[in-house]
Design a protein around this motif. Structure first.
Motif, PDB file in Angstrom:
ATOM      1  N   GLN A 250      -7.604   2.994  -3.338  1.00 27.10           N
ATOM      2  CA  GLN A 250      -6.687   2.160  -4.110  1.00 27.10           C
ATOM      3  C   GLN A 250      -5.720   1.421  -3.194  1.00 27.10           C
ATOM      4  O   GLN A 250      -5.343   0.263  -3.454  1.00 27.10           O
ATOM      5  N   ALA A 251      -5.328   2.053  -2.086  1.00 23.70           N
ATOM      6  CA  ALA A 251      -4.499   1.367  -1.093  1.00 23.70           C
ATOM      7  C   ALA A 251      -5.261   0.190  -0.503  1.00 23.70           C
ATOM      8  O   ALA A 251      -4.684  -0.879  -0.246  1.00 23.70           O
ATOM      9  N   ALA A 252      -6.565   0.352  -0.285  1.00 20.70           N
ATOM     10  CA  ALA A 252      -7.390  -0.745   0.220  1.00 20.70           C
ATOM     11  C   ALA A 252      -7.433  -1.888  -0.787  1.00 20.70           C
ATOM     12  O   ALA A 252      -7.383  -3.060  -0.405  1.00 20.70           O
ATOM     13  N   TRP A 253      -7.507  -1.564  -2.063  1.00 19.53           N
ATOM     14  CA  TRP A 253      -7.480  -2.608  -3.084  1.00 19.53           C
ATOM     15  C   TRP A 253      -6.158  -3.359  -3.058  1.00 19.53           C
ATOM     16  O   TRP A 253      -6.128  -4.584  -3.201  1.00 19.53           O
ATOM     17  N   ALA A 254      -5.068  -2.613  -2.873  1.00 17.78           N
ATOM     18  CA  ALA A 254      -3.755  -3.258  -2.782  1.00 17.78           C
ATOM     19  C   ALA A 254      -3.686  -4.170  -1.556  1.00 17.78           C
ATOM     20  O   ALA A 254      -3.100  -5.256  -1.605  1.00 17.78           O
ATOM     21  N   ALA A 255      -4.291  -3.732  -0.456  1.00 16.38           N
ATOM     22  CA  ALA A 255      -4.347  -4.573   0.748  1.00 16.38           C
ATOM     23  C   ALA A 255      -5.195  -5.814   0.494  1.00 16.38           C
ATOM     24  O   ALA A 255      -4.862  -6.910   0.957  1.00 16.38           O
ATOM     25  N   ASP A 256      -6.293  -5.666  -0.246  1.00 17.24           N
ATOM     26  CA  ASP A 256      -7.103  -6.825  -0.630  1.00 17.24           C
ATOM     27  C   ASP A 256      -6.239  -7.847  -1.355  1.00 17.24           C
ATOM     28  O   ASP A 256      -6.279  -9.046  -1.052  1.00 17.24           O
ATOM     29  N   ASP A 257      -5.465  -7.372  -2.334  1.00 17.61           N
ATOM     30  CA  ASP A 257      -4.642  -8.268  -3.141  1.00 17.61           C
ATOM     31  C   ASP A 257      -3.564  -8.952  -2.315  1.00 17.61           C
ATOM     32  O   ASP A 257      -3.109 -10.052  -2.655  1.00 17.61           O
ATOM     33  N   ALA A 258      -3.154  -8.310  -1.219  1.00 19.38           N
ATOM     34  CA  ALA A 258      -2.143  -8.886  -0.331  1.00 19.38           C
ATOM     35  C   ALA A 258      -2.782  -9.731   0.776  1.00 19.38           C
ATOM     36  O   ALA A 258      -2.081 -10.199   1.669  1.00 19.38           O
ATOM     37  N   ALA A 259      -4.113  -9.903   0.706  1.00 24.14           N
ATOM     38  CA  ALA A 259      -4.859 -10.654   1.720  1.00 24.14           C
ATOM     39  C   ALA A 259      -4.695 -10.057   3.113  1.00 24.14           C
ATOM     40  O   ALA A 259      -4.753 -10.766   4.110  1.00 24.14           O
ATOM     41  N   ALA A 260      -4.502  -8.745   3.168  1.00 24.74           N
ATOM     42  CA  ALA A 260      -4.381  -8.026   4.442  1.00 24.74           C
ATOM     43  C   ALA A 260      -5.726  -7.370   4.729  1.00 24.74           C
ATOM     44  O   ALA A 260      -5.903  -6.155   4.585  1.00 24.74           O
ATOM     45  N   MET A 261      -6.681  -8.187   5.150  1.00 21.22           N
ATOM     46  CA  MET A 261      -8.058  -7.721   5.223  1.00 21.22           C
ATOM     47  C   MET A 261      -8.292  -6.690   6.328  1.00 21.22           C
ATOM     48  O   MET A 261      -9.106  -5.777   6.175  1.00 21.22           O
TER      49      MET A 261
ATOM     50  N   THR B 127       0.815  -1.223   0.000  1.00 19.96           N
ATOM     51  CA  THR B 127       0.000   0.000   0.000  1.00 19.96           C
ATOM     52  C   THR B 127       0.846   1.269   0.000  1.00 19.96           C
ATOM     53  O   THR B 127       0.296   2.375  -0.136  1.00 19.96           O
ATOM     54  N   LEU B 128       2.149   1.141   0.132  1.00 20.81           N
ATOM     55  CA  LEU B 128       3.021   2.302   0.321  1.00 20.81           C
ATOM     56  C   LEU B 128       2.877   3.382  -0.750  1.00 20.81           C
ATOM     57  O   LEU B 128       2.717   4.560  -0.410  1.00 20.81           O
ATOM     58  N   PRO B 129       2.932   3.057  -2.045  1.00 23.58           N
ATOM     59  CA  PRO B 129       2.815   4.136  -3.042  1.00 23.58           C
ATOM     60  C   PRO B 129       1.505   4.912  -2.917  1.00 23.58           C
ATOM     61  O   PRO B 129       1.501   6.142  -3.031  1.00 23.58           O
ATOM     62  N   PHE B 130       0.417   4.211  -2.660  1.00 27.25           N
ATOM     63  CA  PHE B 130      -0.887   4.855  -2.544  1.00 27.25           C
ATOM     64  C   PHE B 130      -0.982   5.691  -1.261  1.00 27.25           C
ATOM     65  O   PHE B 130      -1.572   6.781  -1.265  1.00 27.25           O
TER      66      PHE B 130
END
Length: 229
Positions: free
Chosen positions: A112-123, A87-90
Motif C-alpha cells: 500500500q505504501a508503494a501504491w501511495a508512492a505511485d500516486d505521488a509519482a515517486a517511481m 507513504t508515512l502512515p503505511f
C-alpha cells in the motif's frame, strides 16, 4: 446510562475516530489487487494515525498494547523525516507489523505504501517498496500471493527475477484463470513493461466483478473466488 463507548487507541488509550471503511469498487482491480474506483482514491484514508502517540494502523482500536514499544522507539519516530510523506502512515504500520510479528500485514502495508508512492509519482521509491514486498513473499506456495508477487517484481523492474518466478508458478497446477494471468504477465515481462494493468486486461471475457482488497487477508476475497472458477 448509554451502553456505547468511544473507541480508543490500543497503544495509548487516547480517543480516536472509528476506522475507515472503503466503498465498494466499481472497476476491476490491478494485477497486484489494488482495488478499482471509487475505493482506489480513498487510499489516503486506509490508515489511521493516533494524534496522541503517533501509532498507525487500519484500526487503531485493534492495536495490541505491545505496539506501544515500537511507536515509542527512535526508529519509528525517525520515519517522519526519512520516508516519503505520502507513504508515512503505511510505513509506520508496516514497522509495527514487523516488530509485533505479523509479516502478512507487513507485506500488505508496504505494498500500500508503494501504491501511495505511485500516486505521488515517486517511481523509484515505489520500486524499492515493491522489492521489500517481493522479499517478504519469496517462497510462497499460495497461488494468489504468488501471482501478486509476480506483478510486484515486474513493476519493480526486476525482470530476470520475475521471469524466473513465472517459471516457478508455471510448474504448478493452476486453474485456467491463473494460467491466463501468468501468460499475460510473461508477455509484459518480455516487453520489460513496468506499468499498471487491470486483472480484466489479462482475463478472457466476460469480465469479472471487482474486488475490495482493503481490510481483507490476501488468501480470501475476489482473487481466491476467481481462481476457483
Amino acid at each position: 446510562m448509554s451502553g456505547s463507548s468511544k473507541a480508543v487507541c490500543g497503544a495509548c488509550g487516547a480517543s480516536i475516530r472509528p476506522a475507515f471503511r472503503a466503498p465498494q469498487p466499481e472497476i476491476a482491480p490491478d494485477l497486484d489487487m489494488r482495488p478499482g474506483e471509487p475505493a482506489r482514491s480513498t487510499l489516503v484514508d486506509w490508515i489511521q494515525t493516533c494524534r496522541s502517540c503517533g501509532a498507525a494502523a487500519p484500526d487503531l482500536a485493534a492495536l495490541k498494547p505491545d505496539a506501544r514499544e515500537t511507536v515509542e522507539s527512535a526508529e519509528y519516530k525517525a520515519l517522519t523525516t526519512t520516508v516519503l510523506e505520502e507513504t508515512l502512515p503505511f510505513r509506520r504500520w508496516a514497522m509495527i507489523c514487523e516488530q509485533t510479528g505479523d509479516p502478512v500485514s507487513q507485506a500488505e502495508a508496504l505494498l500500500q505504501a508503494a501504491w501511495a508512492a505511485d500516486d505521488a509519482a515517486a517511481m523509484s521509491e515505489a520500486s524499492r517498496l515493491r522489492a521489500q514486498v517481493a522479499a517478504l513473499w519469496a517462497g510462497t506456495t499460495d497461488i494468489e500471493i504468488g501471482l501478486r508477487r509476480l506483478d510486484v517484481l515486474r513493476r519493480a523492474g526486476a525482470f530476470d527475477e520475475a521471469a524466473a518466478w513465472a517459471g516457478v508458478l508455471g510448474g504448478r497446477a493452476q486453474e485456467e484463470t491463473a494460467t491466463a494471468i501468468l501468460r499475460f504477465q510473461r508477455g509484459r515481462i518480455e516487453l520489460r513493461d513496468v506499468g499498471r494493468h487491470l486483472i480484466s486486461s489479462a482475463m478472457p471475457p466476460p469480465s469479472h466483478a471487482p474486488h475490495v482488497s482493503h481490510g481483507k487477508r490476501a488468501s480470501t476475497g475476489f482473487w481466491s473466488r476467481l481462481l476457483r472458477k
